[in-house]
Design an enzyme around this catalytic site. Structure first.
Site, PDB file in Angstrom:
ATOM      1  N   THR A 122       0.821  -1.198   0.000  1.00  0.00           N
ATOM      2  CA  THR A 122       0.000   0.000   0.000  1.00  0.00           C
ATOM      3  C   THR A 122       0.863   1.259   0.000  1.00  0.00           C
ATOM      4  O   THR A 122       1.991   1.258   0.500  1.00  0.00           O
ATOM      5  CB  THR A 122      -0.910   0.006   1.244  1.00  0.00           C
ATOM      6  OG1 THR A 122      -1.555   1.271   1.347  1.00  0.00           O
ATOM      7  CG2 THR A 122      -0.119  -0.236   2.530  1.00  0.00           C
ATOM      8  N   ASP A 123       0.305   2.359  -0.493  1.00  0.00           N
ATOM      9  CA  ASP A 123       1.018   3.643  -0.454  1.00  0.00           C
ATOM     10  C   ASP A 123       1.168   4.172   0.967  1.00  0.00           C
ATOM     11  O   ASP A 123       1.987   5.059   1.230  1.00  0.00           O
ATOM     12  CB  ASP A 123       0.312   4.684  -1.346  1.00  0.00           C
ATOM     13  CG  ASP A 123      -1.143   4.928  -0.991  1.00  0.00           C
ATOM     14  OD1 ASP A 123      -1.641   4.335  -0.013  1.00  0.00           O
ATOM     15  OD2 ASP A 123      -1.792   5.732  -1.691  1.00  0.00           O
ATOM     16  N   GLU A 124       0.379   3.603   1.907  1.00  0.00           N
ATOM     17  CA  GLU A 124       0.417   4.133   3.272  1.00  0.00           C
ATOM     18  C   GLU A 124       1.746   3.891   3.975  1.00  0.00           C
ATOM     19  O   GLU A 124       2.013   4.494   5.015  1.00  0.00           O
ATOM     20  CB  GLU A 124      -0.699   3.510   4.114  1.00  0.00           C
ATOM     21  CG  GLU A 124      -2.069   3.852   3.591  1.00  0.00           C
ATOM     22  CD  GLU A 124      -3.171   3.499   4.557  1.00  0.00           C
ATOM     23  OE1 GLU A 124      -2.881   3.290   5.751  1.00  0.00           O
ATOM     24  OE2 GLU A 124      -4.314   3.453   4.117  1.00  0.00           O
ATOM     25  N   TYR A 151      -1.813  -0.321  10.977  1.00  0.00           N
ATOM     26  CA  TYR A 151      -1.956  -1.068   9.712  1.00  0.00           C
ATOM     27  C   TYR A 151      -0.797  -0.747   8.779  1.00  0.00           C
ATOM     28  O   TYR A 151      -0.142  -1.652   8.236  1.00  0.00           O
ATOM     29  CB  TYR A 151      -3.300  -0.711   9.050  1.00  0.00           C
ATOM     30  CG  TYR A 151      -3.339  -1.026   7.564  1.00  0.00           C
ATOM     31  CD1 TYR A 151      -3.330  -2.347   7.102  1.00  0.00           C
ATOM     32  CD2 TYR A 151      -3.358   0.003   6.609  1.00  0.00           C
ATOM     33  CE1 TYR A 151      -3.353  -2.634   5.742  1.00  0.00           C
ATOM     34  CE2 TYR A 151      -3.379  -0.280   5.254  1.00  0.00           C
ATOM     35  CZ  TYR A 151      -3.378  -1.599   4.821  1.00  0.00           C
ATOM     36  OH  TYR A 151      -3.390  -1.881   3.474  1.00  0.00           O
ATOM     37  N   LYS A 155       2.197  -3.211   7.227  1.00  0.00           N
ATOM     38  CA  LYS A 155       2.467  -3.402   5.794  1.00  0.00           C
ATOM     39  C   LYS A 155       3.917  -2.986   5.484  1.00  0.00           C
ATOM     40  O   LYS A 155       4.596  -3.637   4.690  1.00  0.00           O
ATOM     41  CB  LYS A 155       1.484  -2.594   4.938  1.00  0.00           C
ATOM     42  CG  LYS A 155       0.047  -3.068   4.992  1.00  0.00           C
ATOM     43  CD  LYS A 155      -0.179  -4.462   4.401  1.00  0.00           C
ATOM     44  CE  LYS A 155      -0.007  -4.510   2.908  1.00  0.00           C
ATOM     45  NZ  LYS A 155      -0.441  -5.825   2.350  1.00  0.00           N
TER      46      LYS A 155
HETATM   47  P1  NAD Z   1      -9.778  -7.180   2.223  1.00  0.00           P
HETATM   48  O1  NAD Z   1      -9.751  -6.924   3.690  1.00  0.00           O
HETATM   49  O2  NAD Z   1     -11.009  -6.896   1.455  1.00  0.00           O
HETATM   50  O3  NAD Z   1      -9.420  -8.723   1.945  1.00  0.00           O
HETATM   51  C1  NAD Z   1      -8.385  -9.378   2.622  1.00  0.00           C
HETATM   52  C2  NAD Z   1      -8.528 -10.880   2.362  1.00  0.00           C
HETATM   53  O4  NAD Z   1      -7.461 -11.541   3.039  1.00  0.00           O
HETATM   54  C3  NAD Z   1      -9.842 -11.476   2.885  1.00  0.00           C
HETATM   55  O5  NAD Z   1     -10.399 -12.355   1.939  1.00  0.00           O
HETATM   56  C4  NAD Z   1      -9.404 -12.236   4.141  1.00  0.00           C
HETATM   57  O6  NAD Z   1     -10.236 -13.353   4.434  1.00  0.00           O
HETATM   58  C5  NAD Z   1      -8.001 -12.650   3.748  1.00  0.00           C
HETATM   59  N1  NAD Z   1      -7.162 -12.915   4.931  1.00  0.00           N
HETATM   60  C6  NAD Z   1      -6.987 -12.105   6.010  1.00  0.00           C
HETATM   61  N2  NAD Z   1      -6.158 -12.695   6.880  1.00  0.00           N
HETATM   62  C7  NAD Z   1      -5.771 -13.884   6.344  1.00  0.00           C
HETATM   63  C8  NAD Z   1      -4.909 -14.938   6.759  1.00  0.00           C
HETATM   64  N3  NAD Z   1      -4.265 -14.888   7.942  1.00  0.00           N
HETATM   65  N4  NAD Z   1      -4.735 -15.999   5.942  1.00  0.00           N
HETATM   66  C9  NAD Z   1      -5.383 -16.067   4.744  1.00  0.00           C
HETATM   67  N5  NAD Z   1      -6.227 -15.102   4.310  1.00  0.00           N
HETATM   68  C10 NAD Z   1      -6.413 -14.027   5.099  1.00  0.00           C
HETATM   69  O7  NAD Z   1      -8.533  -6.399   1.646  1.00  0.00           O
HETATM   70  P2  NAD Z   1      -8.353  -5.665   0.239  1.00  0.00           P
HETATM   71  O8  NAD Z   1      -8.855  -4.291   0.362  1.00  0.00           O
HETATM   72  O9  NAD Z   1      -8.861  -6.557  -0.813  1.00  0.00           O
HETATM   73  O10 NAD Z   1      -6.763  -5.588   0.189  1.00  0.00           O
HETATM   74  C11 NAD Z   1      -6.000  -6.642  -0.403  1.00  0.00           C
HETATM   75  C12 NAD Z   1      -4.526  -6.291  -0.328  1.00  0.00           C
HETATM   76  O11 NAD Z   1      -4.294  -5.079  -1.039  1.00  0.00           O
HETATM   77  C13 NAD Z   1      -3.995  -6.047   1.080  1.00  0.00           C
HETATM   78  O12 NAD Z   1      -2.695  -6.575   1.150  1.00  0.00           O
HETATM   79  C14 NAD Z   1      -3.975  -4.540   1.219  1.00  0.00           C
HETATM   80  O13 NAD Z   1      -2.984  -4.137   2.130  1.00  0.00           O
HETATM   81  C15 NAD Z   1      -3.625  -4.136  -0.194  1.00  0.00           C
HETATM   82  N6  NAD Z   1      -4.093  -2.801  -0.613  1.00  0.00           N
HETATM   83  C16 NAD Z   1      -5.393  -2.440  -0.458  1.00  0.00           C
HETATM   84  C17 NAD Z   1      -5.840  -1.219  -0.944  1.00  0.00           C
HETATM   85  C18 NAD Z   1      -7.286  -0.782  -0.813  1.00  0.00           C
HETATM   86  O14 NAD Z   1      -7.608   0.340  -1.183  1.00  0.00           O
HETATM   87  N7  NAD Z   1      -8.189  -1.623  -0.311  1.00  0.00           N
HETATM   88  C19 NAD Z   1      -4.927  -0.355  -1.561  1.00  0.00           C
HETATM   89  C20 NAD Z   1      -3.582  -0.747  -1.683  1.00  0.00           C
HETATM   90  C21 NAD Z   1      -3.183  -1.987  -1.222  1.00  0.00           C
HETATM   91  O1  DAU Z   2      -4.102   3.935   0.442  1.00  0.00           O
HETATM   92  C1  DAU Z   2      -4.348   2.569   0.376  1.00  0.00           C
HETATM   93  C2  DAU Z   2      -5.200   2.142   1.545  1.00  0.00           C
HETATM   94  O2  DAU Z   2      -6.514   2.619   1.285  1.00  0.00           O
HETATM   95  C3  DAU Z   2      -5.213   0.632   1.747  1.00  0.00           C
HETATM   96  O3  DAU Z   2      -3.929   0.200   2.090  1.00  0.00           O
HETATM   97  C4  DAU Z   2      -6.206   0.227   2.834  1.00  0.00           C
HETATM   98  O4  DAU Z   2      -6.284  -1.177   2.922  1.00  0.00           O
HETATM   99  C5  DAU Z   2      -7.567   0.788   2.475  1.00  0.00           C
HETATM  100  O5  DAU Z   2      -8.490   0.499   3.505  1.00  0.00           O
HETATM  101  C6  DAU Z   2      -7.478   2.302   2.266  1.00  0.00           C
HETATM  102  O6  DAU Z   2      -7.154   2.970   3.504  1.00  0.00           O
HETATM  103  P1  DAU Z   2      -7.936   4.308   3.962  1.00  0.00           P
HETATM  104  O7  DAU Z   2      -7.827   4.391   5.428  1.00  0.00           O
HETATM  105  O8  DAU Z   2      -7.520   5.455   3.131  1.00  0.00           O
HETATM  106  O9  DAU Z   2      -9.443   3.883   3.484  1.00  0.00           O
HETATM  107  P2  DAU Z   2     -10.881   4.055   4.165  1.00  0.00           P
HETATM  108  O10 DAU Z   2     -11.874   3.571   3.152  1.00  0.00           O
HETATM  109  O11 DAU Z   2     -10.965   3.478   5.522  1.00  0.00           O
HETATM  110  O12 DAU Z   2     -11.023   5.647   4.289  1.00  0.00           O
HETATM  111  C7  DAU Z   2     -10.835   6.498   3.182  1.00  0.00           C
HETATM  112  C8  DAU Z   2     -10.902   7.927   3.697  1.00  0.00           C
HETATM  113  O13 DAU Z   2     -12.245   8.209   4.114  1.00  0.00           O
HETATM  114  C9  DAU Z   2     -10.033   8.187   4.913  1.00  0.00           C
HETATM  115  O14 DAU Z   2      -9.494   9.501   4.814  1.00  0.00           O
HETATM  116  C10 DAU Z   2     -10.994   8.098   6.091  1.00  0.00           C
HETATM  117  C11 DAU Z   2     -12.294   8.600   5.500  1.00  0.00           C
HETATM  118  N1  DAU Z   2     -13.544   8.011   6.038  1.00  0.00           N
HETATM  119  C12 DAU Z   2     -13.633   6.673   6.153  1.00  0.00           C
HETATM  120  C13 DAU Z   2     -14.811   6.093   6.585  1.00  0.00           C
HETATM  121  C14 DAU Z   2     -14.939   4.590   6.742  1.00  0.00           C
HETATM  122  C15 DAU Z   2     -14.616   8.852   6.321  1.00  0.00           C
HETATM  123  O15 DAU Z   2     -14.538  10.093   6.195  1.00  0.00           O
HETATM  124  N2  DAU Z   2     -15.791   8.281   6.748  1.00  0.00           N
HETATM  125  C16 DAU Z   2     -15.940   6.946   6.892  1.00  0.00           C
HETATM  126  O16 DAU Z   2     -17.041   6.483   7.271  1.00  0.00           O
END
Ligand code: NAD
Ligand code: DAU
Length: 335
Positions: A122-124, A151, A155
């Site tokens: 992730t970019d975080e 988190y 990562k």
């Molecule tokens: P998500 O939470 O929707 O899905 C995570 C999946 O991993 C689920 O299916 C869960 O059951 C599985 N999992 C969790 N713990 C596990 C374990 N111990 N063993 C096996 N499976 C397990 O997450 P996502 O949003 O789909 O993110 C997927 C990946 O992409 C993550 O690595 C996250 O850090 C990265 N990522 C997410 C975003 C975003 O915006 N959501 C952005 C950049 C990177």
């Molecule tokens: O940047 C990549 C990341 O993006 C991933 O690594 C994470 O897995 C993914 O969850 C996401 O992280 P954020 O914390 O940015 O996403 P989230 O959807 O939780 O929140 C997006 C923005 O919206 C953040 O600034 C918090 C805000 N927010 C979130 C929720 C749930 C609100 O204002 N209201 C809300 O109810």
């Protein structure tokens, strides 16, 4: 490459990636390893499970299971993670276990059997940037790691493990750090699906703090094509940043959701801010674009948002069963 092991393939981004492989690379067999935590859902793969895709329900921290599955595959794409910041602030332990120990378990096996490994991050890990008004700076692959949340720190730790295993054990790995994804199958605790499903449910959307935090949105299908490009053509040991120039304030995103859904743009509540809330993320994806020729297909955010809203409207049986529990959890913390 004939056999691909996809960890976390029953989650949001992983399931979209598996669907992409099925559609675009029908010669590749996929084994999904997923623990089916609250965020994982067998239904996310229902239409693709079959001869090309197999789901193994299990934990990436389970050494013997991981060893066996890695031995049987040609390559691993590692999506599995605990992924939600708000949960990590309440209980960080599962993030340490899955994101750090789980990644360690996988790379030990990948190094042992000399298997290609792609680590999805992730970019975080880079922390946050000043708001856009004050700076045009973006994250680059060599930006300094300075994660601000539990988190992000977990990562960042996993990225460091992968880098060390490349250098010390010759792990054939690449890393990608992507910005915020949106699209179908995203669990309803995350910002965009939470607000869409709030509006459908007659609940007022909730904006943290003053709503001026910026996220750099990418449609998850574009994340899939980028991961595939890096897996198949990326240079070993390299980090690629994935982003589609989609910077928006949270307030602007929410106002668009409200307007597309026929509500007044101001029909939301400001709620308690997230502790340590990162101000702004922004990705410079030049390396991915120039070196691998990758381009995003979803360049109109409003259109992508409208399609996502349609998906949540059409698939209410997918999210309705968990909606109340998610909202009860947020309510306990004033959000
Ligand atoms: P998500 O939470 O929707 O899905 C995570 C999946 O991993 C689920 O299916 C869960 O059951 C599985 N999992 C969790 N713990 C596990 C374990 N111990 N063993 C096996 N499976 C397990 O997450 P996502 O949003 O789909 O993110 C997927 C990946 O992409 C993550 O690595 C996250 O850090 C990265 N990522 C997410 C975003 C975003 O915006 N959501 C952005 C950049 C990177
Ligand atoms: O940047 C990549 C990341 O993006 C991933 O690594 C994470 O897995 C993914 O969850 C996401 O992280 P954020 O914390 O940015 O996403 P989230 O959807 O939780 O929140 C997006 C923005 O919206 C953040 O600034 C918090 C805000 N927010 C979130 C929720 C749930 C609100 O204002 N209201 C809300 O109810």
């Amino acid at each position: 490459m004939q056999q691909l092991l996809v960890t976390g393939g029953a989650g949001f981004i992983g399931a979209n990636f598996v669907r992409y492989v099925v559609q675009q690379h029908p010669d590749v067999n996929v084994t999904v390893l997923d623990k089916l935590t609250y965020a994982g859902n067998r239904a996310n793969l229902a239409d693709v499970l079959g001869s090309q895709v197999t789901l193994i329900v299990g934990d990436i921290c389970d050494g013997p299971l991981v060893d066996r599955l890695v031995q049987q595959t040609d390559a691993i794409v590692h999506f599995a993670a605990e992924s939600h910041n708000d949960r990590a602030l309440i209980d960080p332990w599962p993030f340490m276990q899955t994101n750090i120990i789980g990644t360690y378990t996988l790379i030990q096996a990948a190094a042992k059997y000399h298997k290609r490994f792609h680590h999805v991050s992730t970019d975080e890990v880079y922390g946050d940037l000043p708001l856009a008004d004050d700076s045009a700076e973006k994250f680059k692959p060599d930006s300094r790691y300075q994660p601000s949340s539990p988190y992000a720190a977990s990562k960042a730790s996993s990225d460091m493990l992968v880098r060390a295993w490349v250098r010390s054990f010759g792990l054939q790995a690449t890393i990608s750090n992507c910005s915020n994804n949106y699209g179908p199958y995203q669990y309803v605790e995350k910002f965009i699906p939470r607000q869409i499903t709030n509006i459908i449910s007659g609940i007022r959307p909730k904006l943290y703090g003053n709503g001026q935090n910026v996220r750099d949105w990418i449609q998850t299908a574009d994340h899939s094509t980028a991961v595939w490009a890096i897996l198949t053509r990326g240079r070993i040991g390299e980090t690629y940043l994935i982003g589609a120039d989609g910077e928006q304030t949270n307030q602007a995103v929410l106002e668009q959701i409200l307007t597309i859904m026929g509500q007044p743009a101001s029909a939301y509540d400001l709620v308690r801010d997230r502790p340590g809330h990162d101000r702004r993320y922004a990705i410079d994806a030049t390396k991915l674009r120039t070196e691998l020729g990758w381009r995003p297909q979803y360049t109109d955010f409003r259109q992508g948002l409208a399609a996502t809203i349609d998906w949540y409207r059409t698939n209410q049986s997918w999210w309705q069963p968990v909606k109340q529990t998610v909202e009860d959890g947020y309510a306990k913390h004033g959000q």
